[in-house]
Design an enzyme around this catalytic site. Structure first.
Site, PDB file in Angstrom:
ATOM      1  N   ARG A 121       0.850  -1.199   0.000  1.00  0.00           N
ATOM      2  CA  ARG A 121       0.000   0.000   0.000  1.00  0.00           C
ATOM      3  C   ARG A 121       0.882   1.243   0.000  1.00  0.00           C
ATOM      4  O   ARG A 121       0.909   2.005   0.969  1.00  0.00           O
ATOM      5  CB  ARG A 121      -0.954  -0.072   1.175  1.00  0.00           C
ATOM      6  CG  ARG A 121      -1.993  -1.137   0.907  1.00  0.00           C
ATOM      7  CD  ARG A 121      -2.940  -1.293   2.020  1.00  0.00           C
ATOM      8  NE  ARG A 121      -4.305  -1.100   1.566  1.00  0.00           N
ATOM      9  CZ  ARG A 121      -5.366  -1.238   2.350  1.00  0.00           C
ATOM     10  NH1 ARG A 121      -5.235  -1.516   3.605  1.00  0.00           N
ATOM     11  NH2 ARG A 121      -6.566  -1.067   1.866  1.00  0.00           N
ATOM     12  N   GLN A 126      -1.268   2.903  -5.627  1.00  0.00           N
ATOM     13  CA  GLN A 126      -2.641   3.224  -5.215  1.00  0.00           C
ATOM     14  C   GLN A 126      -3.682   2.808  -6.244  1.00  0.00           C
ATOM     15  O   GLN A 126      -4.770   2.354  -5.890  1.00  0.00           O
ATOM     16  CB  GLN A 126      -2.777   4.717  -4.925  1.00  0.00           C
ATOM     17  CG  GLN A 126      -2.612   5.006  -3.447  1.00  0.00           C
ATOM     18  CD  GLN A 126      -2.720   6.465  -3.102  1.00  0.00           C
ATOM     19  OE1 GLN A 126      -2.862   7.325  -3.981  1.00  0.00           O
ATOM     20  NE2 GLN A 126      -2.642   6.773  -1.826  1.00  0.00           N
ATOM     21  N   ASP A 129      -4.859  -0.748  -5.753  1.00  0.00           N
ATOM     22  CA  ASP A 129      -5.242  -1.138  -4.389  1.00  0.00           C
ATOM     23  C   ASP A 129      -6.680  -1.665  -4.342  1.00  0.00           C
ATOM     24  O   ASP A 129      -7.638  -0.925  -4.075  1.00  0.00           O
ATOM     25  CB  ASP A 129      -5.055   0.068  -3.466  1.00  0.00           C
ATOM     26  CG  ASP A 129      -5.285  -0.271  -2.007  1.00  0.00           C
ATOM     27  OD1 ASP A 129      -5.748  -1.396  -1.723  1.00  0.00           O
ATOM     28  OD2 ASP A 129      -5.025   0.595  -1.160  1.00  0.00           O
ATOM     29  N   SER A 132      -8.694  -1.533  -0.994  1.00  0.00           N
ATOM     30  CA  SER A 132      -9.384  -0.262  -0.748  1.00  0.00           C
ATOM     31  C   SER A 132     -10.628  -0.145  -1.611  1.00  0.00           C
ATOM     32  O   SER A 132     -11.689   0.262  -1.124  1.00  0.00           O
ATOM     33  CB  SER A 132      -8.455   0.917  -1.038  1.00  0.00           C
ATOM     34  OG  SER A 132      -7.506   1.033  -0.019  1.00  0.00           O
ATOM     35  N   TYR A 226      -1.435   0.016   9.604  1.00  0.00           N
ATOM     36  CA  TYR A 226      -2.460  -0.859  10.168  1.00  0.00           C
ATOM     37  C   TYR A 226      -2.436  -0.783  11.690  1.00  0.00           C
ATOM     38  O   TYR A 226      -1.459  -0.323  12.283  1.00  0.00           O
ATOM     39  CB  TYR A 226      -2.201  -2.313   9.746  1.00  0.00           C
ATOM     40  CG  TYR A 226      -2.411  -2.559   8.282  1.00  0.00           C
ATOM     41  CD1 TYR A 226      -3.699  -2.604   7.749  1.00  0.00           C
ATOM     42  CD2 TYR A 226      -1.333  -2.752   7.423  1.00  0.00           C
ATOM     43  CE1 TYR A 226      -3.902  -2.832   6.404  1.00  0.00           C
ATOM     44  CE2 TYR A 226      -1.529  -2.981   6.068  1.00  0.00           C
ATOM     45  CZ  TYR A 226      -2.823  -3.024   5.567  1.00  0.00           C
ATOM     46  OH  TYR A 226      -3.024  -3.246   4.232  1.00  0.00           O
TER      47      TYR A 226
HETATM   48  P1  NAD Z   1      -8.138  -2.840   7.982  1.00  0.00           P
HETATM   49  O1  NAD Z   1      -9.220  -3.317   7.053  1.00  0.00           O
HETATM   50  O2  NAD Z   1      -6.949  -3.679   8.207  1.00  0.00           O
HETATM   51  O3  NAD Z   1      -8.822  -2.576   9.417  1.00  0.00           O
HETATM   52  C1  NAD Z   1      -9.972  -1.774   9.559  1.00  0.00           C
HETATM   53  C2  NAD Z   1      -9.814  -0.856  10.740  1.00  0.00           C
HETATM   54  O4  NAD Z   1      -9.935  -1.576  11.961  1.00  0.00           O
HETATM   55  C3  NAD Z   1      -8.468  -0.135  10.826  1.00  0.00           C
HETATM   56  O5  NAD Z   1      -8.702   1.252  10.751  1.00  0.00           O
HETATM   57  C4  NAD Z   1      -7.923  -0.573  12.182  1.00  0.00           C
HETATM   58  O6  NAD Z   1      -7.195   0.476  12.812  1.00  0.00           O
HETATM   59  C5  NAD Z   1      -9.182  -0.904  12.928  1.00  0.00           C
HETATM   60  N1  NAD Z   1      -9.015  -1.748  14.137  1.00  0.00           N
HETATM   61  C6  NAD Z   1      -8.194  -2.815  14.357  1.00  0.00           C
HETATM   62  N2  NAD Z   1      -8.380  -3.312  15.600  1.00  0.00           N
HETATM   63  C7  NAD Z   1      -9.365  -2.566  16.184  1.00  0.00           C
HETATM   64  C8  NAD Z   1     -10.014  -2.604  17.446  1.00  0.00           C
HETATM   65  N3  NAD Z   1      -9.685  -3.503  18.386  1.00  0.00           N
HETATM   66  N4  NAD Z   1     -10.997  -1.691  17.686  1.00  0.00           N
HETATM   67  C9  NAD Z   1     -11.338  -0.766  16.758  1.00  0.00           C
HETATM   68  N5  NAD Z   1     -10.760  -0.683  15.538  1.00  0.00           N
HETATM   69  C10 NAD Z   1      -9.781  -1.565  15.261  1.00  0.00           C
HETATM   70  O7  NAD Z   1      -7.686  -1.382   7.591  1.00  0.00           O
HETATM   71  P2  NAD Z   1      -7.780  -0.648   6.172  1.00  0.00           P
HETATM   72  O8  NAD Z   1      -9.142  -0.112   6.003  1.00  0.00           O
HETATM   73  O9  NAD Z   1      -7.269  -1.556   5.135  1.00  0.00           O
HETATM   74  O10 NAD Z   1      -6.792   0.573   6.362  1.00  0.00           O
HETATM   75  C11 NAD Z   1      -5.744   0.583   7.294  1.00  0.00           C
HETATM   76  C12 NAD Z   1      -4.833   1.787   7.064  1.00  0.00           C
HETATM   77  O11 NAD Z   1      -4.175   1.705   5.822  1.00  0.00           O
HETATM   78  C13 NAD Z   1      -5.513   3.136   7.090  1.00  0.00           C
HETATM   79  O12 NAD Z   1      -4.651   4.015   7.772  1.00  0.00           O
HETATM   80  C14 NAD Z   1      -5.566   3.538   5.678  1.00  0.00           C
HETATM   81  O13 NAD Z   1      -5.597   4.943   5.499  1.00  0.00           O
HETATM   82  C15 NAD Z   1      -4.264   2.968   5.200  1.00  0.00           C
HETATM   83  N6  NAD Z   1      -4.284   2.826   3.741  1.00  0.00           N
HETATM   84  C16 NAD Z   1      -3.238   3.320   3.014  1.00  0.00           C
HETATM   85  C17 NAD Z   1      -3.251   3.203   1.633  1.00  0.00           C
HETATM   86  C18 NAD Z   1      -2.143   3.730   0.773  1.00  0.00           C
HETATM   87  O14 NAD Z   1      -1.310   4.464   1.237  1.00  0.00           O
HETATM   88  N7  NAD Z   1      -2.110   3.366  -0.489  1.00  0.00           N
HETATM   89  C19 NAD Z   1      -4.293   2.567   1.008  1.00  0.00           C
HETATM   90  C20 NAD Z   1      -5.329   2.064   1.780  1.00  0.00           C
HETATM   91  C21 NAD Z   1      -5.313   2.186   3.157  1.00  0.00           C
END
Ligand code: NAD
Length: 364
Positions: A121, A126, A129, A132, A226
């Protein structure tokens, strides 16, 4: 180079890996594309649209003839893997963290497999991805499904027959799916709260017009962005805090995930029992066990008067746009792996190396 697009085989899967618009782009870039008959039909893309975009629409028997690359949404069946020529490139959601046997089967067959969920990621990737893009669709669909099941209206209504109070929605886990769920619930007029263990998320939740639910629990963020898994003690504190707060809400959407680990259990059965009858929980973490103790993966169940949705394929419930976005992710990856339509795999490249989960073994 010929790319094959099979009709998906997963139960309830209605998506397709390439839509006609992307076929047109790939053909213009020098690729040949073969699409299995009716591959896009369930997503709203008829065979005629593929032909018009320059694809060969072929029978199942003909699909793999001359194909160097196979692109799909879900994992292939074992029989399908046995039909792939060694050296074939396979692209799809291959569950490398949870399906070691499936990945091993691909490696044994000599397939070069790229898992969409393993694409790093990083900014440069992007456009590829798919986690996402599909989470965005799932977050939207989760809220629409909850609104459909809830016996109450979402918005505040002031009518001649009196005022209707808005529904109260809480979203636990505010990553990509969670933020989309918050935005969708807000658009439908609900009063929305959000929670995540990553401290950086508070501002994102508030910027969408939701309030941050303070549970007094904060976790760490890994270098990949994460959440790190909470300790047993922190998890118990989170459950206790949620048990207090959950009954305030009409709808709970949970999306909390920790990569490679079972979904954290946030909502104990005792919290569900305290919710108002008719309330709805949508558990987007059902595939890895669920965030709610009473979730049954793949099913809609009613427990203590509360409807709990544990569908594991929300993106497949919105197949047109889920396919369109996924197809753009796959196209971006194909253009990366085979610029100009010729395969040029560079395993020193971070994206190629990161996404590759199986390669032919070199025998000495
Ligand atoms: P994910 O699907 O792995 O998890 C979903 C959410 O659950 C996360 O926000 C995580 O912090 C939360 N979580 C985990 N344990 C928890 C708990 N016990 N209680 C409450 N919440 C909890 O996450 P995601 O949606 O794939 O995204 C994770 C991160 O990656 C974000 O910061 C997102 O902005 C980032 N991201 C970056 C890029 C990029 O740079 N290309 C792309 C996509 C996502």
């Amino acid at each position: 180079m010929r790319v094959a697009v099979p009709k998906e085989i997963g139960a309830g899967e209605r998506r397709v890996a390439l839509v006609p618009d992307s076929v047109g782009r790939l053909v213009a870039a020098g690729f040949e594309v073969a699409v299995e008959q009716h591959a896009g039909a369930a997503a709203g893309f008829p065979d005629a649209a593929y032909s018009a975009a320059g694809a060969d629409v072929v029978s199942t028997d003909q699909l793999l003839a001359g194909a160097k690359v196979v692109v799909r949404v879900g994992r292939p069946a074992a029989e399908e893997v046995a039909e792939l020529d060694p050296g074939t490139v396979l692209v799809g959601f291959l569950s490398p963290l949870t399906d070691a046997a499936g990945v091993e089967r691909l490696a044994e067959r000599g397939v070069v497999a790229f898992a969409m969920e393993s694409i790093p990621r990083i900014t440069r990737a992007q456009s590829m991805d798919a986690l996402s893009s599909q989470s965005t669709v799932a977050g939207y669909k989760a809220v629409v499904a909850a609104a459909d099941r809830l016996p109450r209206l979402f918005p505040l209504l002031m009518t001649a027959a009196g005022t209707v109070a808005p529904a109260k929605v809480v979203v636990l886990g505010a990553g990509v799916a969670g933020l989309q769920a918050i935005a969708t619930a807000r658009r439908l007029g609900a009063v929305v709260s959000g929670f995540d263990v990553r401290p950086a998320v508070r501002e994102q939740v508030e910027s969408l017009g939701a309030s941050f639910l303070d549970l007094g629990v904060q976790g760490a963020e890994t270098s990949g962005g994460y959440a790190a898994e909470l300790s047993a003690e922190e998890q118990a504190r989170q459950q206790a805090a949620l048990e207090e707060r959950i009954p305030e809400f009409d709808v709970v959407v949970t999306t909390a995930l920790v990569p490679g680990r079972p979904a954290p259990k946030l909502i104990p059965a005792s919290a569900v029992e305290r919710m108002r009858p008719g309330s709805v929980i949508v558990d987007l973490a059902a595939e890895t066990g669920g965030n709610c103790e009473l979730t049954e993966p793949g099913l809609q169940v009613e427990r203590a008067g509360v409807t709990i949705l544990g569908f594991t394929d929300f993106a497949a419930h919105m197949p047109y746009h889920a396919s369109q976005l996924y197809s753009r992710n796959v196209t971006a990856l194909l253009l990366h792996l085979a610029p100009g339509g010729e395969l040029a795999l560079d395993f020193d490249d971070e994206i190629t190396a990161g996404a590759c989960v199986a390669r032919p073994r070199v025998t000495v």
